[in-house]
Design a protein around this motif. Structure first.
Motif, PDB file in Angstrom:
ATOM      1  N   GLY A  46     -52.984  18.561   9.179  1.00  0.00           N
ATOM      2  CA  GLY A  46     -53.742  18.049  10.258  1.00  0.00           C
ATOM      3  C   GLY A  46     -55.096  17.114   9.709  1.00  0.00           C
ATOM      4  N   GLU A  47     -55.035  16.750   8.782  1.00  0.00           N
ATOM      5  CA  GLU A  47     -56.242  15.708   8.380  1.00  0.00           C
ATOM      6  C   GLU A  47     -56.239  14.454   9.176  1.00  0.00           C
ATOM      7  OE1 GLU A  47     -54.077  18.190   5.287  1.00  0.00           O
ATOM      8  OE2 GLU A  47     -53.316  16.010   5.909  1.00  0.00           O
ATOM      9  N   PHE A  57     -56.101  25.955  15.031  1.00  0.00           N
ATOM     10  CA  PHE A  57     -55.048  25.641  14.733  1.00  0.00           C
ATOM     11  C   PHE A  57     -54.172  24.498  15.680  1.00  0.00           C
ATOM     12  CE2 PHE A  57     -50.255  26.557  15.847  1.00  0.00           C
ATOM     13  CZ  PHE A  57     -49.877  26.683  14.366  1.00  0.00           C
ATOM     14  N   GLY A  58     -54.374  24.410  16.917  1.00  0.00           N
ATOM     15  CA  GLY A  58     -53.703  23.587  17.907  1.00  0.00           C
ATOM     16  C   GLY A  58     -54.352  22.200  17.572  1.00  0.00           C
ATOM     17  N   GLY A  59     -55.639  22.025  17.299  1.00  0.00           N
ATOM     18  CA  GLY A  59     -56.114  20.727  16.852  1.00  0.00           C
ATOM     19  C   GLY A  59     -55.344  20.274  15.392  1.00  0.00           C
ATOM     20  N   GLN A  60     -54.885  21.073  14.487  1.00  0.00           N
ATOM     21  CA  GLN A  60     -54.419  20.769  13.434  1.00  0.00           C
ATOM     22  C   GLN A  60     -52.933  20.219  13.523  1.00  0.00           C
ATOM     23  OE1 GLN A  60     -54.876  22.877   9.489  1.00  0.00           O
ATOM     24  NE2 GLN A  60     -56.854  23.262  10.338  1.00  0.00           N
ATOM     25  N   VAL A  61     -52.174  21.033  14.639  1.00  0.00           N
ATOM     26  CA  VAL A  61     -50.628  20.689  14.930  1.00  0.00           C
ATOM     27  C   VAL A  61     -50.951  19.278  15.394  1.00  0.00           C
ATOM     28  CG1 VAL A  61     -48.767  21.334  16.464  1.00  0.00           C
ATOM     29  CG2 VAL A  61     -50.216  23.006  15.169  1.00  0.00           C
ATOM     30  N   HIS A  92     -48.660  33.055  10.557  1.00  0.00           N
ATOM     31  CA  HIS A  92     -47.587  32.670  11.591  1.00  0.00           C
ATOM     32  C   HIS A  92     -47.710  33.956  12.638  1.00  0.00           C
ATOM     33  CE1 HIS A  92     -44.457  31.359  14.141  1.00  0.00           C
ATOM     34  NE2 HIS A  92     -43.969  32.731  13.731  1.00  0.00           N
ATOM     35  N   SER A  93     -47.775  33.647  13.809  1.00  0.00           N
ATOM     36  CA  SER A  93     -47.673  34.918  14.817  1.00  0.00           C
ATOM     37  C   SER A  93     -46.974  34.039  16.196  1.00  0.00           C
ATOM     38  CB  SER A  93     -49.101  34.908  15.722  1.00  0.00           C
ATOM     39  OG  SER A  93     -49.575  33.962  15.981  1.00  0.00           O
ATOM     40  N   GLU A  94     -46.338  34.886  16.834  1.00  0.00           N
ATOM     41  CA  GLU A  94     -45.611  34.100  18.243  1.00  0.00           C
ATOM     42  C   GLU A  94     -46.741  33.210  18.902  1.00  0.00           C
ATOM     43  OE1 GLU A  94     -42.516  35.865  21.457  1.00  0.00           O
ATOM     44  OE2 GLU A  94     -42.936  37.041  19.508  1.00  0.00           O
ATOM     45  N   ALA A  95     -48.009  33.504  19.162  1.00  0.00           N
ATOM     46  CA  ALA A  95     -48.946  32.741  19.631  1.00  0.00           C
ATOM     47  C   ALA A  95     -48.948  31.409  19.083  1.00  0.00           C
ATOM     48  CB  ALA A  95     -50.136  33.203  19.781  1.00  0.00           C
ATOM     49  N   ARG A  96     -48.870  31.238  17.721  1.00  0.00           N
ATOM     50  CA  ARG A  96     -48.917  29.930  16.996  1.00  0.00           C
ATOM     51  C   ARG A  96     -47.478  29.374  17.311  1.00  0.00           C
ATOM     52  NH1 ARG A  96     -52.793  30.446  11.638  1.00  0.00           N
ATOM     53  NH2 ARG A  96     -54.469  30.414  13.007  1.00  0.00           N
ATOM     54  N   LEU A  97     -46.316  29.849  17.539  1.00  0.00           N
ATOM     55  CA  LEU A  97     -45.191  29.630  17.523  1.00  0.00           C
ATOM     56  C   LEU A  97     -45.416  28.766  18.977  1.00  0.00           C
ATOM     57  CD1 LEU A  97     -42.096  28.860  17.006  1.00  0.00           C
ATOM     58  CD2 LEU A  97     -41.816  31.184  17.963  1.00  0.00           C
ATOM     59  N   GLY A 127     -58.703  25.843   4.090  1.00  0.00           N
ATOM     60  CA  GLY A 127     -58.566  25.753   5.870  1.00  0.00           C
ATOM     61  C   GLY A 127     -57.320  25.181   6.389  1.00  0.00           C
ATOM     62  N   MET A 128     -56.458  24.554   5.538  1.00  0.00           N
ATOM     63  CA  MET A 128     -55.298  23.877   6.229  1.00  0.00           C
ATOM     64  C   MET A 128     -54.254  25.082   6.846  1.00  0.00           C
ATOM     65  SD  MET A 128     -52.822  21.378   4.047  1.00  0.00           S
ATOM     66  CE  MET A 128     -51.455  20.416   4.672  1.00  0.00           C
ATOM     67  N   LEU A 129     -53.881  24.913   8.199  1.00  0.00           N
ATOM     68  CA  LEU A 129     -53.269  26.054   8.697  1.00  0.00           C
ATOM     69  C   LEU A 129     -51.795  25.591   8.992  1.00  0.00           C
ATOM     70  CD1 LEU A 129     -56.025  27.036  11.163  1.00  0.00           C
ATOM     71  CD2 LEU A 129     -55.460  28.166   8.989  1.00  0.00           C
ATOM     72  N   PHE A 130     -51.328  24.124   8.958  1.00  0.00           N
ATOM     73  CA  PHE A 130     -49.967  23.628   9.335  1.00  0.00           C
ATOM     74  C   PHE A 130     -49.643  22.594   8.595  1.00  0.00           C
ATOM     75  CE2 PHE A 130     -47.615  20.991  12.284  1.00  0.00           C
ATOM     76  CZ  PHE A 130     -46.946  21.592  12.726  1.00  0.00           C
ATOM     77  N   GLU A 131     -48.304  22.355   8.369  1.00  0.00           N
ATOM     78  CA  GLU A 131     -47.913  21.378   7.666  1.00  0.00           C
ATOM     79  C   GLU A 131     -46.416  21.016   8.473  1.00  0.00           C
ATOM     80  OE1 GLU A 131     -47.155  19.747   3.277  1.00  0.00           O
ATOM     81  OE2 GLU A 131     -48.169  21.558   3.491  1.00  0.00           O
TER      82      GLU A 131
END
Length: 140
Positions: A46-47, A57-61, A92-97, A127-131
């Motif tokens: 998400g950089e 998290f949503g911003g990084q996705v 990871h969580s269902e909310a993040r899914l 701080g990286m949450l998603f790839e």
């Protein structure tokens, strides 16, 4: 580009007997017609171009998907050419899914590539949450 160069070579399927993965943003099976030019897109985080990383998290996705589409465009491809995604999610969580599924639908529309999601304890940068990485096929 001519019509052949932009024709999609990726067909997506959800065979009978398997649950419907569409609400989570993916398909069970991707089939690629040949001849095709294969693209392997490295994991995109998400950089932003200047290296900034949103703490949300949503911003990084959203940014990672923008980065993925930018990489694809550099090779003359687009979302509809993606056959397979691999996603790494910290904590990871269902909310993040659900966040990922909604952002993927916003970026890819009705195109739902095959996808594997792997929960991980951390990623390359603090701080990286998603790839997300992709395998795409473009008509040769």
């Amino acid at each position: 580009m001519n019509a052949v160069a932009t024709a999609s070579v990726v067909a997506l399927r959800n065979p009978a007997g398997l649950y419907d993965p569409a609400p989570n943003g993916y398909s069970h099976l991707a089939e690629v017609s040949t001849p095709a030019r294969w693209l392997f897109v490295a994991g995109q985080g998400g950089e932003t171009a200047d290296g900034a990383l949103d703490p949300d998290f949503g911003g990084q996705v959203r940014q990672a998907l923008r980065n993925l589409l930018t990489a694809l465009a550099a090779a003359g491809a687009q979302a509809r050419d993606v056959a397979k995604l691999t996603v790494l999610i910290v904590d990871h969580s269902e909310a993040r899914l659900h966040v990922f599924g909604a952002e993927l639908a916003a970026a890819f529309g009705e195109h739902r590539p095959a996808c594997t999601l792997i929960p991980v304890p951390r990623l390359a940068l603090d701080g990286m949450l998603f790839e997300i990485e992709a395998l795409a096929a473009v008509a040769a």
